[in-house]
Design a protein around this motif. Structure first.
Motif, PDB file in Angstrom:
ATOM      1  N   VAL A 136       0.822  -1.201   0.000  1.00 43.43           N
ATOM      2  CA  VAL A 136       0.000   0.000   0.000  1.00 43.43           C
ATOM      3  C   VAL A 136       0.859   1.255   0.000  1.00 43.43           C
ATOM      4  CG1 VAL A 136      -0.151   0.050   2.526  1.00 43.43           C
ATOM      5  CG2 VAL A 136      -1.933   1.157   1.163  1.00 43.43           C
ATOM      6  N   ASN A 137       0.395   2.266  -0.712  1.00 43.67           N
ATOM      7  CA  ASN A 137       0.925   3.622  -0.607  1.00 43.67           C
ATOM      8  C   ASN A 137      -0.134   4.461   0.104  1.00 43.67           C
ATOM      9  OD1 ASN A 137       3.278   3.056  -2.161  1.00 43.67           O
ATOM     10  ND2 ASN A 137       2.100   3.282  -4.036  1.00 43.67           N
ATOM     11  N   ILE A 138       0.256   5.127   1.188  1.00 46.44           N
ATOM     12  CA  ILE A 138      -0.714   5.875   1.989  1.00 46.44           C
ATOM     13  C   ILE A 138      -0.373   7.366   1.980  1.00 46.44           C
ATOM     14  CG2 ILE A 138      -1.606   6.250   4.329  1.00 46.44           C
ATOM     15  CD1 ILE A 138      -1.315   3.284   4.845  1.00 46.44           C
ATOM     16  N   TYR A 139      -1.416   8.172   1.770  1.00 42.84           N
ATOM     17  CA  TYR A 139      -1.260   9.628   1.788  1.00 42.84           C
ATOM     18  C   TYR A 139      -2.364  10.214   2.675  1.00 42.84           C
ATOM     19  CZ  TYR A 139       1.353   8.587  -2.500  1.00 42.84           C
ATOM     20  OH  TYR A 139       2.223   8.061  -3.427  1.00 42.84           O
ATOM     21  N   VAL A 140      -1.973  11.118   3.569  1.00 42.56           N
ATOM     22  CA  VAL A 140      -2.942  11.796   4.430  1.00 42.56           C
ATOM     23  C   VAL A 140      -2.798  13.295   4.215  1.00 42.56           C
ATOM     24  CG1 VAL A 140      -3.731  12.206   6.787  1.00 42.56           C
ATOM     25  CG2 VAL A 140      -2.864   9.946   6.135  1.00 42.56           C
ATOM     26  N   VAL A 141      -3.911  13.956   3.881  1.00 42.97           N
ATOM     27  CA  VAL A 141      -3.904  15.389   3.599  1.00 42.97           C
ATOM     28  C   VAL A 141      -4.710  16.122   4.660  1.00 42.97           C
ATOM     29  CG1 VAL A 141      -4.573  17.179   1.935  1.00 42.97           C
ATOM     30  CG2 VAL A 141      -3.712  14.964   1.117  1.00 42.97           C
ATOM     31  N   SER A 142      -4.144  17.197   5.197  1.00 35.94           N
ATOM     32  CA  SER A 142      -4.866  18.054   6.133  1.00 35.94           C
ATOM     33  C   SER A 142      -5.715  19.044   5.344  1.00 35.94           C
ATOM     34  CB  SER A 142      -3.887  18.820   7.021  1.00 35.94           C
ATOM     35  OG  SER A 142      -4.546  19.864   7.705  1.00 35.94           O
ATOM     36  N   LEU A 143      -7.005  19.113   5.677  1.00 42.00           N
ATOM     37  CA  LEU A 143      -7.882  20.076   5.012  1.00 42.00           C
ATOM     38  C   LEU A 143      -7.779  21.464   5.641  1.00 42.00           C
ATOM     39  CD1 LEU A 143     -11.068  17.898   4.377  1.00 42.00           C
ATOM     40  CD2 LEU A 143      -9.221  18.465   2.807  1.00 42.00           C
ATOM     41  N   ASP A 144      -6.996  21.585   6.717  1.00 44.07           N
ATOM     42  CA  ASP A 144      -6.771  22.899   7.330  1.00 44.07           C
ATOM     43  C   ASP A 144      -5.724  23.709   6.572  1.00 44.07           C
ATOM     44  OD1 ASP A 144      -8.635  22.562   9.359  1.00 44.07           O
ATOM     45  OD2 ASP A 144      -7.169  21.649  10.715  1.00 44.07           O
ATOM     46  N   ASN A 145      -4.704  22.986   6.043  1.00 47.09           N
ATOM     47  CA  ASN A 145      -3.617  23.716   5.377  1.00 47.09           C
ATOM     48  C   ASN A 145      -3.209  23.132   4.023  1.00 47.09           C
ATOM     49  OD1 ASN A 145      -2.124  21.424   6.103  1.00 47.09           O
ATOM     50  ND2 ASN A 145      -1.284  22.398   7.913  1.00 47.09           N
ATOM     51  N   GLY A 146      -3.859  22.042   3.606  1.00 43.46           N
ATOM     52  CA  GLY A 146      -3.552  21.451   2.302  1.00 43.46           C
ATOM     53  C   GLY A 146      -2.253  20.686   2.258  1.00 43.46           C
ATOM     54  N   LYS A 147      -1.638  20.431   3.439  1.00 39.58           N
ATOM     55  CA  LYS A 147      -0.353  19.749   3.493  1.00 39.58           C
ATOM     56  C   LYS A 147      -0.528  18.238   3.608  1.00 39.58           C
ATOM     57  CE  LYS A 147       2.160  23.556   3.699  1.00 39.58           C
ATOM     58  NZ  LYS A 147       3.111  23.929   2.620  1.00 39.58           N
ATOM     59  N   VAL A 148       0.458  17.510   3.075  1.00 39.09           N
ATOM     60  CA  VAL A 148       0.505  16.071   3.266  1.00 39.09           C
ATOM     61  C   VAL A 148       1.185  15.797   4.602  1.00 39.09           C
ATOM     62  CG1 VAL A 148       1.459  13.901   2.414  1.00 39.09           C
ATOM     63  CG2 VAL A 148       0.535  15.570   0.807  1.00 39.09           C
ATOM     64  N   LEU A 149       0.558  14.967   5.430  1.00 32.43           N
ATOM     65  CA  LEU A 149       1.047  14.698   6.783  1.00 32.43           C
ATOM     66  C   LEU A 149       1.824  13.389   6.837  1.00 32.43           C
ATOM     67  CD1 LEU A 149      -2.209  15.577   8.782  1.00 32.43           C
ATOM     68  CD2 LEU A 149      -0.357  17.118   8.110  1.00 32.43           C
ATOM     69  N   ASN A 150       2.955  13.396   7.518  1.00 30.55           N
ATOM     70  CA  ASN A 150       3.680  12.154   7.758  1.00 30.55           C
ATOM     71  C   ASN A 150       3.270  11.582   9.114  1.00 30.55           C
ATOM     72  OD1 ASN A 150       5.107  13.636   9.719  1.00 30.55           O
ATOM     73  ND2 ASN A 150       6.796  14.095   8.327  1.00 30.55           N
ATOM     74  N   ASN A 151       3.880  10.459   9.496  1.00 27.70           N
ATOM     75  CA  ASN A 151       3.505   9.822  10.764  1.00 27.70           C
ATOM     76  C   ASN A 151       3.676  10.753  11.957  1.00 27.70           C
ATOM     77  OD1 ASN A 151       2.820   7.435   9.526  1.00 27.70           O
ATOM     78  ND2 ASN A 151       4.696   6.352  10.066  1.00 27.70           N
ATOM     79  N   GLU A 152       4.776  11.495  11.964  1.00 22.11           N
ATOM     80  CA  GLU A 152       5.041  12.408  13.084  1.00 22.11           C
ATOM     81  C   GLU A 152       3.971  13.490  13.173  1.00 22.11           C
ATOM     82  OE1 GLU A 152       8.611  15.384  14.652  1.00 22.11           O
ATOM     83  OE2 GLU A 152       8.937  14.071  12.920  1.00 22.11           O
ATOM     84  N   ASP A 153       3.579  14.031  12.017  1.00 25.78           N
ATOM     85  CA  ASP A 153       2.527  15.057  12.000  1.00 25.78           C
ATOM     86  C   ASP A 153       1.212  14.504  12.540  1.00 25.78           C
ATOM     87  OD1 ASP A 153       4.249  16.893  10.746  1.00 25.78           O
ATOM     88  OD2 ASP A 153       3.727  16.131   8.762  1.00 25.78           O
ATOM     89  N   ILE A 154       0.878  13.286  12.126  1.00 23.46           N
ATOM     90  CA  ILE A 154      -0.398  12.678  12.538  1.00 23.46           C
ATOM     91  C   ILE A 154      -0.397  12.398  14.032  1.00 23.46           C
ATOM     92  CG2 ILE A 154      -1.929  10.683  12.230  1.00 23.46           C
ATOM     93  CD1 ILE A 154      -0.876  10.537   9.327  1.00 23.46           C
ATOM     94  N   LEU A 155       0.739  11.941  14.555  1.00 26.40           N
ATOM     95  CA  LEU A 155       0.834  11.707  16.003  1.00 26.40           C
ATOM     96  C   LEU A 155       0.593  13.002  16.777  1.00 26.40           C
ATOM     97  CD1 LEU A 155       3.867   9.244  16.338  1.00 26.40           C
ATOM     98  CD2 LEU A 155       1.446   8.750  16.707  1.00 26.40           C
ATOM     99  N   LYS A 156       1.123  14.111  16.270  1.00 28.42           N
ATOM    100  CA  LYS A 156       0.906  15.406  16.921  1.00 28.42           C
ATOM    101  C   LYS A 156      -0.574  15.789  16.901  1.00 28.42           C
ATOM    102  CE  LYS A 156       5.480  17.379  16.013  1.00 28.42           C
ATOM    103  NZ  LYS A 156       6.254  18.381  15.241  1.00 28.42           N
ATOM    104  N   CYS A 157      -1.250  15.491  15.793  1.00 30.82           N
ATOM    105  CA  CYS A 157      -2.684  15.797  15.695  1.00 30.82           C
ATOM    106  C   CYS A 157      -3.480  15.057  16.761  1.00 30.82           C
ATOM    107  CB  CYS A 157      -3.206  15.421  14.305  1.00 30.82           C
ATOM    108  SG  CYS A 157      -2.574  16.436  12.954  1.00 30.82           S
ATOM    109  N   PHE A 158      -3.016  13.849  17.110  1.00 28.07           N
ATOM    110  CA  PHE A 158      -3.712  13.039  18.113  1.00 28.07           C
ATOM    111  C   PHE A 158      -3.057  13.147  19.490  1.00 28.07           C
ATOM    112  CE2 PHE A 158      -5.438  11.343  14.265  1.00 28.07           C
ATOM    113  CZ  PHE A 158      -6.687  10.857  14.599  1.00 28.07           C
ATOM    114  N   GLU A 159      -2.116  14.096  19.610  1.00 26.77           N
ATOM    115  CA  GLU A 159      -1.416  14.339  20.881  1.00 26.77           C
ATOM    116  C   GLU A 159      -0.823  13.046  21.440  1.00 26.77           C
ATOM    117  OE1 GLU A 159      -4.239  16.300  23.401  1.00 26.77           O
ATOM    118  OE2 GLU A 159      -4.067  18.205  22.331  1.00 26.77           O
TER     119      GLU A 159
END
Length: 219
Positions: A136-159
């Protein structure tokens, strides 16, 4: 007199520099501000575009290209990656009478919430009716800023910290040998995405002596 004139010039110069800095800052703020817009208003935020109509195991199969319909530079790059993967896969296929004999078979899953878009480009090798292991290729996009999020970014979103994530995985995972599975996840890595319920999902591989199976764990 000369001294007063020089002081005046210096004052005007400093005022000009300050004004230019303010203009540069204003321009940067305007460039960094993201407004959620679609590339094409006639479509949803995610849609499929058929790249080629083929047959697979005697059934009709659409080789699709997924498009993220969000107007941002990061998303544009992701769309190019998705399209390139589909194009290369088609070019490397062995096809007879529109039937796929050998090649990479592609499918998709996607999740859209008020905050994120998560794309899973699923694929597996196929040879004469035999299906290989799924990747699988996985991509996660934030609709707040249009950025592609990596694992570290996503962990921060979930504190969450890395250790906190591992504790959650170990608590929730279903495995015959939890310690062995945890070791594999830590060594081989994992991917994160967000499902339609805004829940964090871990994509990892369950490794055995024979093969490895991709799994998704909802936390």
């Amino acid at each position: 007199m000369k001294k007063g004139f020089i002081c005046l010039l210096c004052f005007l110069f400093l005022c000009g520099c300050s004004h230019n800095k303010e203009n540069v800052q204003d321009n940067n703020d305007k460039q960094e501000k993201f407004v959620l817009e679609k590339i094409n208003n006639n479509y949803d935020y995610v849609y499929l575009d058929t790249y080629y109509n083929l047959k697979l195991n005697g059934n009709y199969y659409n080789l699709d290209n997924l498009i993220i319909n969000v107007n941002s530079e990061d998303v544009l790059n992701v769309n190019l990656e998705l399209k390139s993967f589909v194009t290369k896969s088609y070019q490397n296929m062995v096809i007879d009478n529109n039937e796929i004999i050998e090649g990479t078979i592609i499918d998709y899953k996607y999740y859209v919430t008020d905050k994120y878009i998560s794309i899973l480009q699923l694929f597996y090798p196929y040879i004469n009716g035999e299906k290989g292991e799924e990747s699988v290729n996985i991509y996660v996009v934030s609709l707040d800023n249009g950025k592609v999020l990596n694992n570290e970014d996503i962990l921060k979103c979930f504190e969450l910290s890395e250790d906190g994530l591992m504790n959650k995985i170990e608590t929730n995972i279903n495995s015959e040998d939890i310690m062995y599975t945890m070791m594999n996840i830590k060594e081989e890595g994992y991917d994160l995405y967000i499902n339609n319920d805004n829940k964090l999902v871990v994509s990892y591989y369950e490794v055995t002596d024979i093969n490895s199976i991709r799994k998704d764990l909802v936390l």
